[in-house]
Design a protein around this motif. Sequence first.
Motif, PDB file in Angstrom:
ATOM      1  N   ILE A 103       0.835  -1.207   0.000  1.00 27.35           N
ATOM      2  CA  ILE A 103       0.000   0.000   0.000  1.00 27.35           C
ATOM      3  C   ILE A 103       0.863   1.248   0.000  1.00 27.35           C
ATOM      4  O   ILE A 103       0.617   2.194  -0.750  1.00 27.35           O
ATOM      5  CB  ILE A 103      -0.982  -0.013   1.200  1.00 27.35           C
ATOM      6  CG1 ILE A 103      -2.018  -1.124   1.003  1.00 27.35           C
ATOM      7  CG2 ILE A 103      -1.639   1.347   1.371  1.00 27.35           C
ATOM      8  CD1 ILE A 103      -2.881  -1.383   2.216  1.00 27.35           C
ATOM      9  N   LYS A 104       1.889   1.261   0.854  1.00 24.84           N
ATOM     10  CA  LYS A 104       2.805   2.408   0.909  1.00 24.84           C
ATOM     11  C   LYS A 104       3.467   2.667  -0.449  1.00 24.84           C
ATOM     12  O   LYS A 104       3.566   3.793  -0.907  1.00 24.84           O
ATOM     13  CB  LYS A 104       3.887   2.174   1.964  1.00 24.84           C
ATOM     14  CG  LYS A 104       3.418   2.360   3.368  1.00 24.84           C
ATOM     15  CD  LYS A 104       4.549   2.095   4.355  1.00 24.84           C
ATOM     16  CE  LYS A 104       4.071   2.192   5.787  1.00 24.84           C
ATOM     17  NZ  LYS A 104       5.142   1.889   6.745  1.00 24.84           N
ATOM     18  N   GLU A 105       3.915   1.597  -1.094  1.00 30.64           N
ATOM     19  CA  GLU A 105       4.558   1.723  -2.401  1.00 30.64           C
ATOM     20  C   GLU A 105       3.561   2.228  -3.448  1.00 30.64           C
ATOM     21  O   GLU A 105       3.919   3.039  -4.297  1.00 30.64           O
ATOM     22  CB  GLU A 105       5.147   0.377  -2.826  1.00 30.64           C
ATOM     23  CG  GLU A 105       6.372  -0.004  -2.024  1.00 30.64           C
ATOM     24  CD  GLU A 105       6.860  -1.418  -2.299  1.00 30.64           C
ATOM     25  OE1 GLU A 105       6.344  -2.083  -3.241  1.00 30.64           O
ATOM     26  OE2 GLU A 105       7.761  -1.870  -1.562  1.00 30.64           O
ATOM     27  N   ALA A 106       2.311   1.778  -3.374  1.00 28.98           N
ATOM     28  CA  ALA A 106       1.304   2.209  -4.332  1.00 28.98           C
ATOM     29  C   ALA A 106       0.945   3.689  -4.151  1.00 28.98           C
ATOM     30  O   ALA A 106       0.620   4.375  -5.124  1.00 28.98           O
ATOM     31  CB  ALA A 106       0.057   1.345  -4.209  1.00 28.98           C
ATOM     32  N   LEU A 107       1.030   4.168  -2.923  1.00 27.20           N
ATOM     33  CA  LEU A 107       0.678   5.557  -2.629  1.00 27.20           C
ATOM     34  C   LEU A 107       1.839   6.521  -2.860  1.00 27.20           C
ATOM     35  O   LEU A 107       1.630   7.720  -2.879  1.00 27.20           O
ATOM     36  CB  LEU A 107       0.179   5.689  -1.190  1.00 27.20           C
ATOM     37  CG  LEU A 107      -1.151   4.980  -0.892  1.00 27.20           C
ATOM     38  CD1 LEU A 107      -1.464   5.048   0.589  1.00 27.20           C
ATOM     39  CD2 LEU A 107      -2.276   5.591  -1.716  1.00 27.20           C
ATOM     40  N   SER A 108       3.031   6.002  -3.020  1.00 31.32           N
ATOM     41  CA  SER A 108       4.196   6.883  -3.198  1.00 31.32           C
ATOM     42  C   SER A 108       4.328   7.367  -4.613  1.00 31.32           C
ATOM     43  O   SER A 108       3.952   6.878  -5.566  1.00 31.32           O
ATOM     44  CB  SER A 108       5.506   6.180  -2.855  1.00 31.32           C
ATOM     45  OG  SER A 108       5.452   5.389  -1.745  1.00 31.32           O
TER      46      SER A 108
END
Length: 108
Positions: A103-108
């Motif tokens: 999720i963090k990678e997708a939001l970055s």
Amino acid sequence: ENLTAAGDLVLAEAAYVLLALAGDTEAHETVRRVTLAAEKEKKPLVDILRRDPEAWQRIERQMKTSLRADAGEYFSYPERSTGLAAPKAKKLAVAFETLMQEIKEALS
């Protein structure tokens, strides 16, 4: 304390959960029948479980899949059991940690 009072019958719930997770709709009845036989015959739960090849195969398969553990070892030595909660919690924590990273990678 529970182990002293009930012997290996404390593992009956684990057998039920493993059978249910394996899709056995008769898991409750199977475990009820097995525990009654173990008490009546004064035999270890694992011995009675193994008399039902289909149920035992499901337990073995589910134990391997869910916990990467050996059912024979687990049910033969109840005094070593710390329950299933800790391994399940660790598995869930790893899964959610991986999901959060994605999720963090997708939001970055």
